[in-house]
Design an enzyme around this catalytic site. Structure first.
Site, mmCIF file in Angstrom:
data_model
loop_
_atom_site.group_PDB
_atom_site.id
_atom_site.type_symbol
_atom_site.label_atom_id
_atom_site.label_comp_id
_atom_site.label_asym_id
_atom_site.label_seq_id
_atom_site.Cartn_x
_atom_site.Cartn_y
_atom_site.Cartn_z
ATOM 1 N N TYR A 137 12.070 5.710 -27.830
ATOM 2 C CA TYR A 137 12.621 5.845 -26.282
ATOM 3 C C TYR A 137 13.458 6.957 -26.574
ATOM 4 O O TYR A 137 14.977 6.740 -26.674
ATOM 5 C CB TYR A 137 12.913 4.368 -25.611
ATOM 6 C CG TYR A 137 13.302 4.722 -24.698
ATOM 7 C CD1 TYR A 137 13.178 5.279 -23.343
ATOM 8 C CD2 TYR A 137 13.397 3.263 -23.542
ATOM 9 C CE1 TYR A 137 13.316 5.453 -22.192
ATOM 10 C CE2 TYR A 137 14.358 3.289 -22.412
ATOM 11 C CZ TYR A 137 13.349 4.248 -21.455
ATOM 12 O OH TYR A 137 14.262 3.915 -20.363
ATOM 13 N N LYS A 166 8.273 7.499 -26.217
ATOM 14 C CA LYS A 166 8.620 7.584 -24.267
ATOM 15 C C LYS A 166 9.057 8.355 -23.869
ATOM 16 O O LYS A 166 10.243 7.916 -24.754
ATOM 17 C CB LYS A 166 9.090 5.767 -24.279
ATOM 18 C CG LYS A 166 9.327 5.858 -22.578
ATOM 19 C CD LYS A 166 9.648 4.335 -22.516
ATOM 20 C CE LYS A 166 9.702 4.204 -20.740
ATOM 21 N NZ LYS A 166 10.346 2.987 -20.957
#
Length: 295
Positions: A137, A166
């Protein structure tokens, strides 16, 4: 135990519902996750920023994972893994594996941020802590650590189970840079709601979504239209959806999205301190957006 081979499709960053006494509402959590999966989502991502993960203690986190794994059966539960310490993140990753989660979303550490050497050591330890496929992330605005495409490629070369990124920097050029730097086995997921169409156009194959908690069918439809290349229909739906999707990209995104859930009848606006529920003026602003959308 099977694991997802790809991170493609829409993955709700599911909100954490609370009872009036501040405890986690596991009954609604179960119902809400199933409702979103029925609309065609690909899996569920609890314990992230939208899930107020940094306000939950370890036992609350594992109880949430138990509820979701039991509720969703074969659908993948992919928790956000973040902690103040590397040890804490590793411990949570291993607990998630043992509870039956089928992937992990690994964040940089809360509070402390530093150079690439230290941040690489942290995320590498968490990625290597289990055999589960991992989404890295990247959210430099929120976590003050920025994983650049060459650094992500370095991690992917060293960890075969790094299977997704992400990307939440807000720069669509990052998606094209990641796609050029990474093997096709690593999926790229858009992490901001108001960049969904731009991200898919640049090469993203997944979307970690927020307003999906209130509008799951519309979110899945938007993503499917974009992946199919039906840009005219996708733009029409995106234009309608954008005023609401932009609520995902401001400081009070948790309060705003939970309030939208309450207004459309799929959740409660309750949040945990230090967050407070929206003021009357903020609520009125959201209701204006909802009235315009419903019109």
């Amino acid at each position: 135990m099977t694991t997802p081979t790809t991170f493609q499709g829409v993955f709700p960053a599911i909100t954490t519902p609370f009872n009036a006494d501040g405890s986690v509402d596991h009954g609604f959590l179960r119902e809400h996750a199933r409702w979103m999966m029925d609309s065609g989502n690909a899996g569920m991502i609890p314990l992230g920023s939208l899930g107020e993960g940094n306000t939950l203690d370890f036992h609350e986190k594992t109880a949430i994972l138990e509820t979701l794994v039991d509720a969703l059966g074969d659908a993948p539960v992919i928790p956000g893994i973040a902690s103040l310490s590397t040890h804490g993140a590793v411990q949570l990753a291993q607990a998630a594996r043992d509870l039956g989660c089928r992937g992990l979303m690994v964040l940089p550490p809360y509070v402390y941020t530093s150079d690439w050497r230290e941040m690489k050591a942290h995320v590498s330890a968490v990625i290597a802590a289990t055999e589960l496929p991992v989404i890295l992330y990247n959210n430099p605005v929120a976590y003050r650590t920025d994983f650049l495409a060459p650094q992500v490629a370095e991690l992917a070369a060293e960890h075969a189970n790094l299977r997704g990124v992400k990307e939440s920097s807000g720069d669509s050029r990052r998606v094209t840079a990641l796609r050029a730097a990474l093997p096709e086995s690593v999926d790229i997921l858009v992490g901001l709601d108001d960049m969904a169409l731009e991200g898919v156009a640049a090469g993203a194959t997944g979307w970690v979504a927020g307003l999906v908690n209130a509008y799951p069918a519309e979110s899945v439809k938007l993503f499917e239209l974009a992946r199919a290349g039906d840009w005219a229909a996708a733009r029409e739906l995106y234009t309608w959806f954008l005023p609401l999707l932009r609520l995902d990209t401001v400081n009070k995104f948790v309060q705003l999205i939970k309030f939208v859930q309450e207004e459309v009848g799929h959740g409660s606006a309750r949040v945990r301190a230090p967050r407070l529920e929206l003021t009357a003026e903020e609520q009125a602003m959201v209701r204006d957006l909802l009235r315009a959308a419903q019109a």
